[in-house]
Scaffold this active site. Structure first.
Site, PDB file in Angstrom:
ATOM      1  N   HIS A   1     -28.931  28.562  17.171  1.00  0.00           N
ATOM      2  CA  HIS A   1     -27.545  28.343  16.597  1.00  0.00           C
ATOM      3  C   HIS A   1     -26.600  29.293  16.633  1.00  0.00           C
ATOM      4  O   HIS A   1     -25.506  29.135  16.351  1.00  0.00           O
ATOM      5  CB  HIS A   1     -27.905  27.701  15.545  1.00  0.00           C
ATOM      6  CG  HIS A   1     -28.342  28.625  14.162  1.00  0.00           C
ATOM      7  ND1 HIS A   1     -29.492  28.644  13.815  1.00  0.00           N
ATOM      8  CD2 HIS A   1     -27.353  29.160  13.485  1.00  0.00           C
ATOM      9  CE1 HIS A   1     -29.398  29.639  12.733  1.00  0.00           C
ATOM     10  NE2 HIS A   1     -28.269  30.005  12.530  1.00  0.00           N
TER      11      HIS A   1
ATOM     12  N   SER B   1     -29.372  34.763   9.659  1.00  0.00           N
ATOM     13  CA  SER B   1     -29.820  33.825  10.995  1.00  0.00           C
ATOM     14  C   SER B   1     -29.966  34.941  11.966  1.00  0.00           C
ATOM     15  O   SER B   1     -29.282  35.869  12.395  1.00  0.00           O
ATOM     16  CB  SER B   1     -28.788  32.782  11.193  1.00  0.00           C
ATOM     17  OG  SER B   1     -28.788  31.723  10.688  1.00  0.00           O
TER      18      SER B   1
ATOM     19  N   ASP C   1     -35.302  26.124  17.263  1.00  0.00           N
ATOM     20  CA  ASP C   1     -34.037  27.118  16.953  1.00  0.00           C
ATOM     21  C   ASP C   1     -34.219  28.704  17.382  1.00  0.00           C
ATOM     22  O   ASP C   1     -34.080  29.709  16.641  1.00  0.00           O
ATOM     23  CB  ASP C   1     -33.683  27.226  15.347  1.00  0.00           C
ATOM     24  CG  ASP C   1     -32.289  27.716  14.961  1.00  0.00           C
ATOM     25  OD1 ASP C   1     -31.474  27.898  16.072  1.00  0.00           O
ATOM     26  OD2 ASP C   1     -32.095  27.988  13.930  1.00  0.00           O
TER      27      ASP C   1
END
Length: 255
Positions: free
Chosen positions: A73, A211, A118
């Site tokens: 992402h 992230s 992811d």
């Protein structure tokens, strides 16, 4: 059960999702590892800052001479021409070396809605200058499933718990948890699957801006920071399970 949109842990909005209660965090939220401690890049030399237009966006980790691992992402629908990585420094905005990204490859089975797989890799335009502060992290065997209770460490940049921007790299010692624990606490957001890894601590956590960063045990990267609760104060978060994507990583990078 009605499930919300996955709350990704990117620094700024993954604004492709609808702004619901479960939506990814916005830029105004900043980023932080809660109750982390200052860390030296010499202790985590695989850690790099993935940048968009020269600004820290996500974390990433060196896995080979010219490849870094991050969250899908973090690069989803972003222009490669705007991406770079800063390596070899404990401070996210200065020092080390900045390398342009030549390509970003997202896992074939990644879903922005469910956060399955992811995981992505980015290739830099010239090799990383390997040395004491820039070194590849180890990768697990394909299919390895870390046991609950295994000690792990997450690193990343962003704002501190007090809200100020963290100039210094932060680390937090956590432990692997049963997926069922993440499912019990975060199941209203989405299902926690085998492509995901659950880890946490009662008083320490990853959060906005972390992230793509590595979750590591004894020099081996087991997870990639992916998603969690919007307030970051819960004791669990979800990571991309590197072992579940090990064959894919080898296939696209040769690493």
């Amino acid at each position: 059960m009605v499930r919300g949109v996955v709350v990704f842990l990117c620094l700024q909005a993954c604004a492709l999702a609808a702004p619901t209660a479960g939506a990814p965090w916005s830029a105004s939220d900043g980023g932080r590892i809660i109750n982390g401690t200052d860390a030296s890049i010499a202790d985590f030399p695989w850690t790099v800052s993935l940048q968009l237009a020269g600004v820290h966006w996500c974390g990433a980790s060196v896995i080979g001479d010219s490849w870094a691992l991050t969250a899908a992402h973090c690069v989803f629908r972003h222009e490669v021409a705007a991406m770079s990585v800063r390596a070899g420094t404990s401070t996210r905005g200065s020092g080390g070396v900045v390398l342009n990204v030549s390509q970003a490859i997202i896992h074939d089975e990644f879903s922005y809605i469910t956060a399955e797989y992811d995981i992505a890799v980015v290739q830099v335009a010239e090799p990383f200058p390997l040395g004491p502060t820039v070194q590849p992290v180890g990768l697990p065997a394909e299919g390895y499933d870390p046991p609950a209770g295994l000690p792990v460490t997450a690193t990343g940049w962003g704002a501190t718990q007090g809200g100020g921007a963290a100039v210094q790299l932060q680390s937090a010692d956590l432990e692997v948890l049963q997926r069922s624990e993440c499912e019990a606490r975060l199941g209203q957001v989405h299902e926690v699957t085998a492509s995901m890894l659950c880890a946490g601590h009662p008083s320490r956590a990853v959060c906005h801006g972390d992230s793509g960063s590595a979750l590591v045990h004894a020099g081996t990267q087991l997870g990639v920071v992916s998603w969690g609760d919007s307030n970051c104060l819960g004791p669990v978060a979800v990571y991309g399970n590197v072992a579940s994507a090990r064959a894919w990583i080898r296939g696209v990078t040769g690493v």
